[in-house]
Enzyme design. Structure first.
Site, PDB file in Angstrom:
ATOM      1  N   HIS A 193       2.474 -14.482   1.535  1.00 38.93           N
ATOM      2  CA  HIS A 193       3.754 -13.808   1.656  1.00 38.93           C
ATOM      3  C   HIS A 193       4.679 -14.136   0.478  1.00 38.93           C
ATOM      4  O   HIS A 193       5.314 -13.254  -0.097  1.00 38.93           O
ATOM      5  CB  HIS A 193       4.392 -14.244   2.972  1.00 38.93           C
ATOM      6  CG  HIS A 193       5.435 -13.318   3.434  1.00 38.93           C
ATOM      7  ND1 HIS A 193       5.162 -12.203   4.177  1.00 38.93           N
ATOM      8  CD2 HIS A 193       6.752 -13.306   3.205  1.00 38.93           C
ATOM      9  CE1 HIS A 193       6.279 -11.562   4.405  1.00 38.93           C
ATOM     10  NE2 HIS A 193       7.263 -12.208   3.827  1.00 38.93           N
ATOM     11  N   GLU A 435     -20.313   2.333  -5.889  1.00 42.39           N
ATOM     12  CA  GLU A 435     -20.422   0.915  -6.203  1.00 42.39           C
ATOM     13  C   GLU A 435     -21.881   0.488  -6.320  1.00 42.39           C
ATOM     14  O   GLU A 435     -22.189  -0.560  -6.865  1.00 42.39           O
ATOM     15  CB  GLU A 435     -19.753   0.084  -5.096  1.00 42.39           C
ATOM     16  CG  GLU A 435     -18.268   0.325  -4.994  1.00 42.39           C
ATOM     17  CD  GLU A 435     -17.635  -0.398  -3.820  1.00 42.39           C
ATOM     18  OE1 GLU A 435     -16.943  -1.396  -4.047  1.00 42.39           O
ATOM     19  OE2 GLU A 435     -17.848   0.047  -2.674  1.00 42.39           O
ATOM     20  N   ASP A 459     -18.127  -3.875  -8.289  1.00 42.57           N
ATOM     21  CA  ASP A 459     -19.446  -3.943  -7.663  1.00 42.57           C
ATOM     22  C   ASP A 459     -20.492  -3.157  -8.433  1.00 42.57           C
ATOM     23  O   ASP A 459     -21.639  -3.589  -8.547  1.00 42.57           O
ATOM     24  CB  ASP A 459     -19.376  -3.439  -6.213  1.00 42.57           C
ATOM     25  CG  ASP A 459     -18.895  -4.540  -5.284  1.00 42.57           C
ATOM     26  OD1 ASP A 459     -19.434  -5.657  -5.379  1.00 42.57           O
ATOM     27  OD2 ASP A 459     -17.982  -4.292  -4.485  1.00 42.57           O
ATOM     28  N   CYS A 506     -11.236   2.330  -9.523  1.00 43.51           N
ATOM     29  CA  CYS A 506     -10.333   1.368  -8.876  1.00 43.51           C
ATOM     30  C   CYS A 506     -10.802  -0.066  -9.068  1.00 43.51           C
ATOM     31  O   CYS A 506     -10.273  -0.983  -8.454  1.00 43.51           O
ATOM     32  CB  CYS A 506     -10.150   1.691  -7.396  1.00 43.51           C
ATOM     33  SG  CYS A 506     -11.655   1.604  -6.458  1.00 43.51           S
TER      34      CYS A 506
END
Ligand code: PEP
Ligand code: MG
Length: 587
Positions: A193, A435, A459, A506
Site C-alpha cells: 500500500h 506467451e 513469458d 504488455c
C-alpha cells in the site's frame, strides 16, 4: 564516522536527502500499574477523555485525507471510527479498570493482547487486515491518554520517514501531510500500500530494507534513492554531493517527462500510438492515467488472490473490476483472468506441487481445471462490463481448443446473467495472450478466434529461448533483441495487423526505450507497461519518425546477434533522432 549503505526495493523513483524521522510504533506496556479504589472513577474519566479526543482526531484526519488524497484512502478512518464506537470496546476497558484496579494504559494493552489472540486464530486475510486496524485504533487511544502524549510529540519540518512498516492508515495520513521527503521501511515491496501511495504522490521510497530501523536514529542525515533502491545513512560530503547532483538531474528529467503526459501520443511523422498501463491493484488507476496511460492494458487479476488467505468471492472480484472500470471510463480496461498455479502457488488453493511448474498447470490451464472458480471470475468480469470499456484477456493459451472451452464457459455465464436479468456488455471484446511459442506460430489461426491479441514478452521469451525468466544464472541469455525473438514478434505483429486485429505488447519489452522503438518499427502501436515508464516511452516515440524507425529495424533484422542488432539500432537512431535516448541508457 562509518556511513551505512543499504539496498532494498526502489518502489517509487526519485532521490531525497534529509533528516530521519524514525517512526516508533506504540509499544503497549505490559507493566501492571495498579490504582486505589478511589482513583477508579478518575481513571475512567481519563479514558473517556482519550476516547473523545481520539474520535475528534480521527474525524479530522479522515476529512483532511479525503480532501488531500481522496476518498479511496479516507475510508480507512471511517472503519477506525467504527471500531472506536464499537459497543463492546468502552465497557470492556471500563470493566477491567474497575475490576482489576489498573491504569487505562494497562487495560488497553490487555484488550489488545486479547484481540490479537483471537485474530491470530483466524486464517482469513480479511481478518488480518482488521487486526492491523484494531492495533492502529488502540495505539491512537493509548497515545491520547495524557501520560504518554508527550512522548510522541514530533518535530515539524520536512523529514524522511523511516520505520519498520506502515499501516495503510498511517501511510495515508503521513504521506498526505505534505512534509514527507521520502520513505524508507524495513518491510514492504512493489505492491504494498505504501508503495502505491508513494508512487501516486511522487514521494521517493525504498522498501524491504530489512534492518534500516536498527541503523538509524532520529535526526540522522539520510539519502533515499527510490530509482535505484538504495539508502545511505550519514553520507560523507562527497557522496552527498554526488546524490545532490543525481537528484537535480532526476528532478529536471522528471519534470520534462511529466509534461509529455498531456501531449498527444504520436511520433514526429504523426503516427499514432497508445500507451497503456499494467497494474496490479485497483488503486493504481488514477495515477496511471495521470502519467499518460490511455487505458489499463493489463490488470493482473491474480493479485486479488494474493491479498487474501481465503478464496475471493464473486463480490471481491467484482468490487476490484468495477472500481477499475469506473475510474478508467471511458478508457479501455483489459482484465486478464488469473495467472496462478505453477510457481504462483497459493495456500488457499491446495495446488499440488509440480516438478516443472513453469510448464505445468498454470494460468488458463489452471482455470480450466477448476471451472467453478473460473466461472466466479468470469461472472464478476461480465458484471463489471456494463460501462462497455471492459475486455476479457486469457493468459497462456497454447491451442485453439482452449479458446473454444473458454468461450463456452463465457456463453454459459452470460446465459446465467441474462436469466437473472443482470446487465453486462453483450459484445465484450475477447482476447488472448501470446506467451507460448506454439500460440505465436498459429497467430494466423488465432486472429480468427479473437477480437484482439496481447503479447506477453516476459513469458514468450522465456519459453522461446528456454531461459527461466527468474533465474539469475541464465539471465544473460534472456535477450529480447535475439534475432529469433524479433522474427517471431514480426510474424505475430504483421499477421495481426494484416487481419485488422488489434495487437498489444504488455511484457517488459514495451517499457524499455530501445526494445519499444524496435516494436514500433515492427508495426506495433499499443504498448502496455508499468505506468511509471509511460512518460519515458512517450518521450522516445515523440522524438522519432515511425517510417525511419521501420527502415532501421528492417535492416537490423538482417543481422546475426542481439548485440549487433542493438548496436546498429542505437547508432542509426542516434544519428537521426538523438533525443530518443538518454546518454545514461546507452553508456
Ligand atoms: C508476460 O508474460 O509478458 C506478462 C505480461 O505476464 P506476466 O509478467 O504477468 O507473466
Ligand atoms: Mg506472462
Amino acid at each position: 564516522m562509518e556511513f551505512v549503505r543499504l539496498r532494498g526495493t526502489g518502489v517509487s523513483p526519485g532521490i531525497a536527502i534529509g533528516d530521519v524521522l524514525l517512526m516508533e510504533r506504540v509499544i503497549f506496556s505490559s507493566r501492571k500499574e495498579t490504582i486505589s479504589s478511589d482513583q477508579v472513577e478518575n481513571e475512567i474519566k481519563r479514558l473517556n477523555k482519550a476516547i473523545a479526543r481520539t474520535k475528534k482526531d480521527l474525524v479530522k484526519i479522515r476529512d483532511s485525507v479525503k480532501k488531500k488524497i481522496g476518498e479511496d484512502h479516507s475510508f480507512i478512518f471511517e472503519s477506525h471510527l467504527f471500531i472506536l464506537e464499537d459497543k463492546s470496546l468502552l465497557p470492556n476497558l471500563e470493566k477491567s479498570i474497575r475490576k482489576e484496579k489498573v491504569r487505562a494504559e494497562y487495560a488497553i494493552s490487555q484488550l489488545h493482547d486479547k484481540y490479537m489472540k483471537i485474530f491470530e486464530s483466524l486464517a482469513d486475510e480479511y481478518f488480518r487486515q482488521r487486526k492491523d486496524d484494531v492495533t492502529d485504533v488502540l495505539s491512537k487511544l493509548y497515545i491520547n491518554l495524557e501520560s504518554s502524549r508527550k512522548k510522541v510529540k514530533e518535530e515539524d519540518g520536512e523529514k524522511v520517514l523511516v520505520g519498520h512498516d506502515l499501516l495503510p492508515s498511517e501511510a495515508a495520513l503521513r504521506l498526505s501531510q505534505g512534509n514527507v521527503l521520502a520513505v524508507a521501511l524495513d518491510m514492504g515491496g512493489q505492491t504494498s500500500h505504501t508503495a502505491i501511495l508513494a508512487r501516486s504522490m511522487n514521494i521517493p521510497a525504498v522498501l524491504g530494507l530489512r534492518h534500516v530501523t536498527k541503523k538509524v536514529k532520529n535526526g540522522d542525515r539520510i539519502v533515499v534513492d527510490g530509482t535505484d533502491g538504495e539508502v545511505i545513512i550519514d553520507p560523507p560530503l562527497a557522496i552527498r554531493k554526488e546524490f545532490e547532483e543525481k537528484k537535480e538531474r532526476y528532478d529536471d528529467y522528471r519534470l520534462e517527462l511529466r509534461k509529455t503526459a498531456a501531449l498527444t501520443s504520436s511520433t514526429l511523422d504523426g503516427t499514432k500510438f497508445t500507451p497503456l498501463a499494467n497494474i496490479e491493484l485497483p488503486e493504481e488507476v488514477k495515477s496511471a492515467l495521470s502519467l499518460g496511460a490511455e487505458g489499463i492494458g493489463l490488470f493482473r487479476s491474480e493479485f486479488i488472490y494474493f491479498q487474501k488467505t481465503s478464496l475471493p468471492s464473486v463480490e471481491d472480484h467484482f468490487l476490484a473490476y468495477n472500481k477499475i472500470a469506473k475510474e478508467a471510463d471511458p478508457a479501455p480496461v483489459y482484465i486478464r483472468t488469473v495467472d496462478i498455479g505453477g510457481e504462483k502457488n497459493l495456500p488457499q488453493l491446495n495446488i499440488e506441487k509440480e516438478p516443472n511448474p513453469a510448464l505445468g498447470l498454470r494460468a488458463i490451464r489452471f482455470s480450466l481445471s477448476d471451472r467453478e472458480l473460473f466461472r466466479i471470475q468470469l461472472r464478476a468480469i461480465l458484471r463489471a462490463s456494463v460501462l462497455k470499456n471492459v475486455r476479457i484477456l486469457i493468459p497462456m493459451i497454447t491451442e485453439i481448443e482452449e479458446i473454444g472451452e473458454v468461450k463456452q464457459l463465457i456463453y454459459s455465464v452470460m446465459e446465467e446473467l441474462r436469466s437473472q436479468k443482470i446487465p453486462f456488455d453483450e459484445n465484450i471484446p475477447f482476447g488472448v495472450m501470446i506467451e507460448v511459442p506454439a500460440a505465436a506460430a498459429i497467430t494466423d489461426l488465432l486472429v480468427k478466434e479473437v477480437d484482439y491479441l496481447s503479447i506477453g514478452t516476459n513469458d514468450l521469451i522465456q519459453y522461446y529461448l528456454a531461459v527461466d525468466r527468474s533465474n539469475e544464472l541464465v539471465s544473460y541469455l534472456f535477450k529480447p533483441l535475439h534475432p529469433s525473438v524479433l522474427r517471431l514478434l514480426r510474424y505475430i505483429i504483421e499477421t495481426a495487423n494484416k487481419a485488422g486485429k488489434e495487437i498489444t505488447v504488455c511484457g517488459e519489452m514495451a517499457a524499455d526505450p530501445l526494445s519499444a522503438i524496435v516494436l514500433l518499427g515492427l508495426g506495433l502501436r499499443k504498448f502496455s507497461m508499468n505506468p511509471i515508464f509511460i512518460p519515458r516511452i512517450k518521450k522516445a516515440f515523440r522524438s522519432v519518425d515511425a517510417r525511419t524507425v521501420k527502415k532501421i529495424v528492417s535492416k537490423a533484422m538482417e543481422l546475426r546477434t542481439a548485440q549487433e542488432i542493438e548496436e546498429y539500432i542505437i547508432e542509426q537512431i542516434l544519428v537521426k533522432h538523438p533525443e530518443a535516448f538518454l546518454m545514461s541508457e546507452i553508456t
